[in-house]
Design a protein around this motif. Structure first.
Motif, PDB file in Angstrom:
ATOM      1  N   GLY A 430       1.174  -1.260   0.223  1.00 25.64           N
ATOM      2  CA  GLY A 430      -0.169  -0.175   0.644  1.00 25.64           C
ATOM      3  C   GLY A 430       0.750   0.873   0.051  1.00 25.64           C
ATOM      4  O   GLY A 430       0.503   1.933   0.309  1.00 25.64           O
ATOM      5  N   LYS A 431       2.081   1.076  -0.634  1.00 20.40           N
ATOM      6  CA  LYS A 431       2.605   2.355  -0.304  1.00 20.40           C
ATOM      7  C   LYS A 431       2.651   3.420  -1.586  1.00 20.40           C
ATOM      8  O   LYS A 431       2.346   4.897  -1.558  1.00 20.40           O
ATOM      9  CB  LYS A 431       4.450   2.402  -0.327  1.00 20.40           C
ATOM     10  CG  LYS A 431       4.835   0.544   0.138  1.00 20.40           C
ATOM     11  CD  LYS A 431       6.828   0.618  -0.419  1.00 20.40           C
ATOM     12  CE  LYS A 431       7.121   0.195  -1.566  1.00 20.40           C
ATOM     13  NZ  LYS A 431       6.602  -1.478  -1.609  1.00 20.40           N
ATOM     14  N   SER A 432       2.327   2.830  -2.944  1.00 23.28           N
ATOM     15  CA  SER A 432       1.567   3.759  -3.620  1.00 23.28           C
ATOM     16  C   SER A 432      -0.083   4.636  -2.995  1.00 23.28           C
ATOM     17  O   SER A 432       0.069   5.722  -3.346  1.00 23.28           O
ATOM     18  CB  SER A 432       1.340   3.076  -5.155  1.00 23.28           C
ATOM     19  OG  SER A 432       2.509   2.387  -5.641  1.00 23.28           O
ATOM     20  N   GLY A 433      -0.568   3.697  -2.610  1.00 25.80           N
ATOM     21  CA  GLY A 433      -1.725   4.033  -1.861  1.00 25.80           C
ATOM     22  C   GLY A 433      -1.330   5.320  -1.323  1.00 25.80           C
ATOM     23  O   GLY A 433      -2.572   6.306  -1.010  1.00 25.80           O
ATOM     24  N   PHE A 434      -0.215   5.128  -0.239  1.00 25.74           N
ATOM     25  CA  PHE A 434      -0.392   6.065   0.922  1.00 25.74           C
ATOM     26  C   PHE A 434       0.183   7.196   0.102  1.00 25.74           C
ATOM     27  O   PHE A 434      -0.463   8.232   0.945  1.00 25.74           O
ATOM     28  CB  PHE A 434       1.259   5.153   1.894  1.00 25.74           C
ATOM     29  CG  PHE A 434       1.457   6.510   2.481  1.00 25.74           C
ATOM     30  CD1 PHE A 434       0.539   6.613   4.013  1.00 25.74           C
ATOM     31  CD2 PHE A 434       2.218   7.109   2.910  1.00 25.74           C
ATOM     32  CE1 PHE A 434       0.714   7.871   4.749  1.00 25.74           C
ATOM     33  CE2 PHE A 434       2.849   7.439   4.301  1.00 25.74           C
ATOM     34  CZ  PHE A 434       1.992   7.593   4.910  1.00 25.74           C
ATOM     35  N   LEU A 435       1.015   7.586  -0.659  1.00 25.90           N
ATOM     36  CA  LEU A 435       1.010   8.300  -1.419  1.00 25.90           C
ATOM     37  C   LEU A 435       0.271   9.516  -2.486  1.00 25.90           C
ATOM     38  O   LEU A 435       0.783  10.221  -2.311  1.00 25.90           O
ATOM     39  CB  LEU A 435       2.444   8.083  -2.637  1.00 25.90           C
ATOM     40  CG  LEU A 435       4.050   8.141  -2.212  1.00 25.90           C
ATOM     41  CD1 LEU A 435       4.205   6.980  -0.663  1.00 25.90           C
ATOM     42  CD2 LEU A 435       4.745   8.100  -3.505  1.00 25.90           C
ATOM     43  N   GLN A 436      -0.493   8.475  -3.293  1.00 26.63           N
ATOM     44  CA  GLN A 436      -1.416   9.350  -3.332  1.00 26.63           C
ATOM     45  C   GLN A 436      -2.450   9.648  -2.314  1.00 26.63           C
ATOM     46  O   GLN A 436      -2.751  11.022  -2.918  1.00 26.63           O
ATOM     47  CB  GLN A 436      -2.220   7.954  -4.408  1.00 26.63           C
ATOM     48  CG  GLN A 436      -1.540   7.606  -5.495  1.00 26.63           C
ATOM     49  CD  GLN A 436      -0.745   9.605  -6.057  1.00 26.63           C
ATOM     50  OE1 GLN A 436      -2.407  10.149  -6.955  1.00 26.63           O
ATOM     51  NE2 GLN A 436       0.603   9.085  -7.140  1.00 26.63           N
ATOM     52  N   ALA A 437      -2.809   9.497  -1.322  1.00 27.42           N
ATOM     53  CA  ALA A 437      -3.763   9.441  -0.408  1.00 27.42           C
ATOM     54  C   ALA A 437      -3.265  11.321  -0.272  1.00 27.42           C
ATOM     55  O   ALA A 437      -3.487  11.845   0.238  1.00 27.42           O
ATOM     56  CB  ALA A 437      -4.025   8.374   0.697  1.00 27.42           C
TER      57      ALA A 437
END
Length: 660
Positions: A430-437
């Protein structure tokens, strides 16, 4: 501009090459003329262009062909001297000298030629009728001058034209055959026009023309002179002036007129002021000014740079929607030789619902470029004309170099505005989701992002104690064994695991123990996908016990599967930890939250500080360990008590004053 100019004089014997040089130096015709004059250097302070000039003579009697070829190669300009009363010497110009010179020079960078008709005092007629067809035949011929070494006619002019042919060459600017400017010159002047068009309305108004004139020539134009310029354009073209301002067509026409009238230096002055070299390319010195960054320091844009970038944004945001549409962004980057921002930028910074870069996102991308690659930032600012518009020596004036991070740690304070957070975790955690959030995108919006448009960076602003700061998130590829120094160098670390994947936390534990356990860099464990069912992690310690053992914050629950934009609270905490890495990990109230919760803020409020000033630290600590500390009404009582204490104190102070 060149540092010096080398002029070579060639021609048939007895045409007066040496006499011309000696007449220039002594300002009188020599009684005795040697076979060849020694090379002379005219200092910069006595030349019109303020450039040292070397004048070289050639003698067939004293020099070999090989020596002649070497001099041709070294020369910046060659004067082919003929005698106006000697037809054979004129014929030799085309039959011998021009072919010889062209054989010894590169076709793409031919040395400029000047035809010099000497001994004009011996004839009553001009040789121009014979010479003009030759000039039309060979584009490398800059001009033709008739002169006399004996009566000093046009001697100074000859060498001035030779110097001018090097410093202000016609070749790169104008095509005599087509009788129009060359495409590279049009392209350069178009960029200059766009930079000078400060409001981007396609017209240079009087204020913009005056700014342009002052920038290039250090003097403004008088109102009548401005009108005269516009009237010249009006007379020659219908769409050169619009709304009493100069259009791009009118601007290009004026420069064509300057060149056709032999005023190349005017156009060259403009080109060089805006950073162009003799090949109409922006110079390396202009794009990449000298800039040194000490170790452990970072680079940021200063206040004036942000004001400049804001003006550039406003200039191109024509619909005033605080976002740049694809067409507006394309228009902004027309002054660049290439498109600097790819589609990944739209997933690095904040965008609106249409996917267009917002004002905040635009400034964030510039901040990111400055932080990660300051040389590229300098190049981009050069294309935009920062040093010209801001009247600075170079765009290096836009950059602030922060002080060494170790000094910040020692002093426990920082003036930096940009803080880097490296995000590590196993694949799919979920790293990418953390960045986009962080950019305000929930899971639904994230699913629209194409894989080839993905970005490993996200940057936006957060507010820490009322101060706006930039937080830069960098997703690091999950390879524990081969993490580089760049992957580890940051202000705060996020170790992300998938709460629903039982094997996800093990990666975080290994990375922490190998790289960050003995580091002074603050670390936070992120329990991502917290909307899913929590699985028991296949690790010797649970994430919570691991954090307790290593005195870390408890795992921070996170999900981007929300209906609205995800909360920014966690990112604010990360920025605060980056700013204050020495802050305590637990609250004094024992609520088991991080030190940046409401209790911490209350403990540092003015009211509590005034109470602490009246009581000893021992008494205060004793009271704070009691049960009242956990009771929310304690703070109400403390606040009211402190207020009453302040009012009573003020009343007593007034009473004492009355007694006096």
């Amino acid at each position: 501009m060149r540092k010096d100019v080398r002029i070579l004089l060639v021609g048939e014997p007895k045409v007066g090459k040496t006499s011309l040089i000696m007449s220039l130096v002594s300002e009188e015709f020599p009684d005795e003329v040697p076979p060849r004059a020694e090379e002379i250097t005219i200092p910069a302070d006595v030349t019109p262009e303020r450039v040292p000039t070397h004048i070289v003579d050639y003698s067939e009697a004293e020099q070999s062909d090989e020596q002649l070829y070497q001099e041709i190669t070294k020369a910046n300009v060659i004067c082919i001297v003929y005698s106006v009363n000697n037809k054979k010497s004129i014929e030799k110009v085309t039959s011998h000298w021009i072919p010889l010179i062209n054989e010894r020079t590169d076709k793409d960078s031919r040395v400029p030629l000047i035809l010099v008709g000497n001994k004009s005092d011996l004839v009553e007629h001009s040789s121009m009728e014979t010479i003009l067809p030759i000039m039309n035949q060979y584009s490398e011929i800059e001009t033709c001058v008739e002169c006399s070494a004996k009566n000093l006619k046009n001697i100074s002019e000859l060498f001035y034209y030779a110097q001018k042919a090097v410093l202000h060459p016609t070749g790169p600017l104008y095509s005599p055959e087509e009788k129009e400017m060359k495409p590279s010159c049009i392209k350069a002047l178009t960029r200059i026009f766009k930079i000078s068009d400060l409001d981007n309305d396609g017209i240079l108004n009087d204020n913009e023309l005056n700014f342009f004139q002052r920038t290039c020539f250090n003097i403004p134009l008088a109102p009548q002179a401005l009108e005269d310029v516009k009237n010249v354009v009006r007379k020659n073209m219908t769409d050169g002036v619009k709304d009493n301002g100069l259009t791009l067509k009118g601007f290009l026409f004026l420069h064509t007129l300057f060149i056709q009238r032999g005023r190349h230096e005017t156009t060259w002055t403009v080109l060089r002021r805006f950073g162009y070299d003799d090949d109409l390319e922006l110079t390396q010195e202009y794009l990449f000014p000298l800039f040194k960054i000490p170790p452990d320091c970072t680079t940021e844009l200063n206040h004036n740079a942000y004001l400049f970038l804001q003006s550039v944004f406003d200039k191109h945001d024509k619909d005033r929607d605080c976002a740049l549409s694809p067409d507006e962004l394309k228009d902004l980057f027309k002054v660049f030789p290439y498109m600097p921002w790819g589609p990944d930028v739209n997933n690095t910074v904040c965008t609106n619902e249409q996917g267009w870069i917002t004002y905040q996102g635009y400034l964030s991308q510039w901040t990111l470029t400055t932080y990660l690659d300051v040389q590229r930032c300098l190049e981009y600012l050069g294309y935009l004309g920062y040093s010209i518009i801001q009247e600075q020596e170079s765009q290096a004036a836009a950059i602030t170099v922060t002080r060494n991070k170790r000094i910040d740690l020692q002093k426990k304070q920082t003036q930096r505005s940009v803080f880097r957070c490296n995000v590590l975790g196993a694949r799919g955690c979920g790293k990418s989701g953390f960045l986009q959030a962080f950019l305000g995108r929930n899971l639904v919006r994230q699913k629209r992002i194409r894989e080839d448009h993905k970005s490993y960076y996200a940057i936006s602003t957060t507010y820490v104690y009322g101060q706006e700061k930039y937080l830069l998130l960098h997703e690091v590829l999950p390879d524990v064994e081969f993490l580089s120094e760049a992957d580890l160098a940051c202000d705060v670390v996020c170790l992300v695991y998938d709460i629903s994947n039982p094997r996800s936390f093990e990666y975080c534990a290994k990375v922490y123990k190998k790289h960050f356990m003995d580091s002074k860099t603050p670390c936070v464990i992120i329990a991502a996908k917290s909307d899913l069912h929590e699985a028991r992690q296949y690790y010797s310690l649970s994430p919570l016990d691991f954090c307790r053992k290593h005195k870390l914050h408890p795992p921070q629950l996170f999900t981007c599967n929300t209906t609205e934009a995800p909360s920014k609270d966690l990112y604010t905490k990360l920025t605060t930890m980056a700013m204050y890495p020495h802050a305590k990990l637990r609250c004094m109230c024992g609520c088991n939250r991080c030190t940046y919760c409401i209790c911490h803020n209350l403990l540092n409020s003015e009211l509590v500080r005034s109470v602490k000033a009246k009581f000893s630290s021992a008494v205060l600590n004793r009271h704070m360990t009691q049960a009242d500390l956990k009771n929310s009404t304690f703070w109400l009582r403390a606040s009211v008590g402190a207020t009453v204490f302040a009012v009573l104190g003020f009343a007593m102070y007034k009473a004492l004053l009355k007694q006096r």
